[in-house]
Design a protein around this motif. Sequence first.
Motif, PDB file in Angstrom:
ATOM      1  N   VAL A  48     -13.190   1.275   1.625  1.00 49.75           N
ATOM      2  CA  VAL A  48     -12.788  -0.132   1.681  1.00 49.75           C
ATOM      3  C   VAL A  48     -14.036  -1.012   1.615  1.00 49.75           C
ATOM      4  CG1 VAL A  48     -11.630  -1.924   3.020  1.00 49.75           C
ATOM      5  CG2 VAL A  48     -10.755   0.424   3.081  1.00 49.75           C
ATOM      6  N   THR A  80      -4.354   0.047   3.750  1.00 48.81           N
ATOM      7  CA  THR A  80      -4.795   1.063   2.784  1.00 48.81           C
ATOM      8  C   THR A  80      -5.287   2.314   3.502  1.00 48.81           C
ATOM      9  OG1 THR A  80      -5.415  -0.660   1.194  1.00 48.81           O
ATOM     10  CG2 THR A  80      -6.322   1.526   0.824  1.00 48.81           C
ATOM     11  N   ALA A  81      -6.118   2.112   4.543  1.00 47.01           N
ATOM     12  CA  ALA A  81      -6.619   3.252   5.320  1.00 47.01           C
ATOM     13  C   ALA A  81      -5.466   4.030   5.953  1.00 47.01           C
ATOM     14  CB  ALA A  81      -7.584   2.756   6.396  1.00 47.01           C
ATOM     15  N   ARG A  94      -8.825   9.642  -5.131  1.00 46.02           N
ATOM     16  CA  ARG A  94      -9.784   8.774  -4.432  1.00 46.02           C
ATOM     17  C   ARG A  94      -9.260   7.343  -4.484  1.00 46.02           C
ATOM     18  NH1 ARG A  94     -14.352   5.803  -6.141  1.00 46.02           N
ATOM     19  NH2 ARG A  94     -16.111   5.817  -4.682  1.00 46.02           N
ATOM     20  N   ILE A  95      -9.198   6.690  -3.335  1.00 41.51           N
ATOM     21  CA  ILE A  95      -8.634   5.340  -3.254  1.00 41.51           C
ATOM     22  C   ILE A  95      -9.710   4.353  -2.830  1.00 41.51           C
ATOM     23  CG2 ILE A  95      -6.907   3.879  -2.114  1.00 41.51           C
ATOM     24  CD1 ILE A  95      -5.674   6.085  -3.892  1.00 41.51           C
ATOM     25  N   CYS A 120     -10.621   7.421   1.269  1.00 39.50           N
ATOM     26  CA  CYS A 120     -10.429   5.960   1.266  1.00 39.50           C
ATOM     27  C   CYS A 120     -11.749   5.253   1.480  1.00 39.50           C
ATOM     28  CB  CYS A 120      -9.456   5.583   2.386  1.00 39.50           C
ATOM     29  SG  CYS A 120      -9.133   3.808   2.488  1.00 39.50           S
ATOM     30  N   CYS A 142      -3.699   6.152   3.262  1.00 39.21           N
ATOM     31  CA  CYS A 142      -4.592   7.247   2.848  1.00 39.21           C
ATOM     32  C   CYS A 142      -4.613   8.344   3.908  1.00 39.21           C
ATOM     33  CB  CYS A 142      -6.006   6.723   2.599  1.00 39.21           C
ATOM     34  SG  CYS A 142      -6.149   5.769   1.070  1.00 39.21           S
ATOM     35  N   ALA A 153     -11.293   5.828   7.111  1.00 38.22           N
ATOM     36  CA  ALA A 153     -11.832   5.142   5.933  1.00 38.22           C
ATOM     37  C   ALA A 153     -13.328   4.889   6.081  1.00 38.22           C
ATOM     38  CB  ALA A 153     -11.102   3.818   5.721  1.00 38.22           C
ATOM     39  N   THR A 199       0.822  -1.214   0.000  1.00 37.41           N
ATOM     40  CA  THR A 199       0.000   0.000   0.000  1.00 37.41           C
ATOM     41  C   THR A 199       0.859   1.267   0.000  1.00 37.41           C
ATOM     42  OG1 THR A 199      -0.281  -0.014   2.428  1.00 37.41           O
ATOM     43  CG2 THR A 199      -1.967  -1.141   1.117  1.00 37.41           C
ATOM     44  N   ILE A 211       0.223   3.843  -3.015  1.00 40.86           N
ATOM     45  CA  ILE A 211      -0.259   5.208  -2.738  1.00 40.86           C
ATOM     46  C   ILE A 211       0.676   6.224  -3.376  1.00 40.86           C
ATOM     47  CG2 ILE A 211       0.880   5.803  -0.540  1.00 40.86           C
ATOM     48  CD1 ILE A 211      -2.874   6.220  -1.132  1.00 40.86           C
TER      49      ILE A 211
END
Length: 394
Positions: free
Chosen positions: A135, A122-123, A108-109, A133, A126, A157, A94, A98
């Motif tokens: 998910v 991921t969070a 925007r992810i 974020c 971000c 997230a 990640t 990123i």
Amino acid sequence: MKKYSVDEFGFYGDFGGAFVPELLYSNLEELKENYKQIIQTEKFQSQFQKLLKDYVGRPTPLYFAENLSEKYQTKIYLKREDLCHTGAHKINNTIGQILLAKALNKTRIIAETGAGQHGVATATVCALMGLQCIVYMGEVDIERQAPNVARMKMLGAEVRPAKSGSRTLKDATNEAIRDWINHPKHTHYIIGSVVGPHPYPDLVTTLQSVISKEVKTQLRSKEGRETPDYVIACVGGGSNAAGLFSEFLENEKVSIIGVEASGKGVNSEASAATTILGREGIIHGSKTLLMQNKDGQITEPYSISAGLDYPGIGPLHAHLYKTGRAKFISITDDEAMQAGLELSKMEGIIPAIETAHAFAIFKYMNFKKDDILVFNCSGRGDKDLETYRTYFNY
């Protein structure tokens, strides 16, 4: 040409490719045309290596498990990815993605998650980079991985439940792909494993290869050689395995073992042992081995571990299996839980249940006393304490 690398069309032998709706074609083309070039720039590498060192905590230790080694009469090393920030190897990927998303001006992810470790990772990135974020997570996994859901929300997230199918990882991935189709322009999809359409399997493998690069350096100082005799890792989609295997793929003196989840047994109809139960098919934009019925409909996978109940495997692993380069072993829920307990009691390391599957292989293999085994200790068991507690009636 290396035998186990991806070709220009995104295939590992017979597996891989990019089978996607037309609406996603331009997104994938943008990624495919730019990811290698961006990753190789001095700016990217400088940021990536700095964050891996100062934020993630790399290099992670290569730990000699003395008690386990004595019991099983072989040399057992653990690559301690469980000591990474967020508790698993997922953060390696990640962080890289990123930085790639920012280079491509994405704001925007989105991501999918099963066990929640990729969602948390991921969070985390971000939050670090100040990006939106979202998910996607199956309703079943939201319930059994509640601590990770709370972590994602604390990190800012939005966690969206997948309510279709088995309501697990496969379905979360379906929802994430739908989102990407509907928001193609400014969205980057951070896929968490070596699955999905090209270039994702190669991209994720490249970012996770830091694991095996470190193993080579660390083994040289500990054993006077860069190569172990065996590298062993659990395989759902297979990113932790790809990371550990990556540097050793072309060296056939190194034996590769992937460990799958057979759930309640390969013949129980409650399993995720893809290499045994799967046939060639397409899932999430990639041709791979896939659990499906005679009509080609995907059959629902099952495992006690939320990260291994995926009905396919990454195309690299399918290629390793088909060519015989890797041996795959299937481990039941019960075997994995006992192996997790043994590692906890013998080495003071509580592994994620996914990881625990890898440590259950000893009754299926005969190792020599001087063999050097490197296991990827891919995640820690904090997220699974409720499952452990219920299983062992603590």
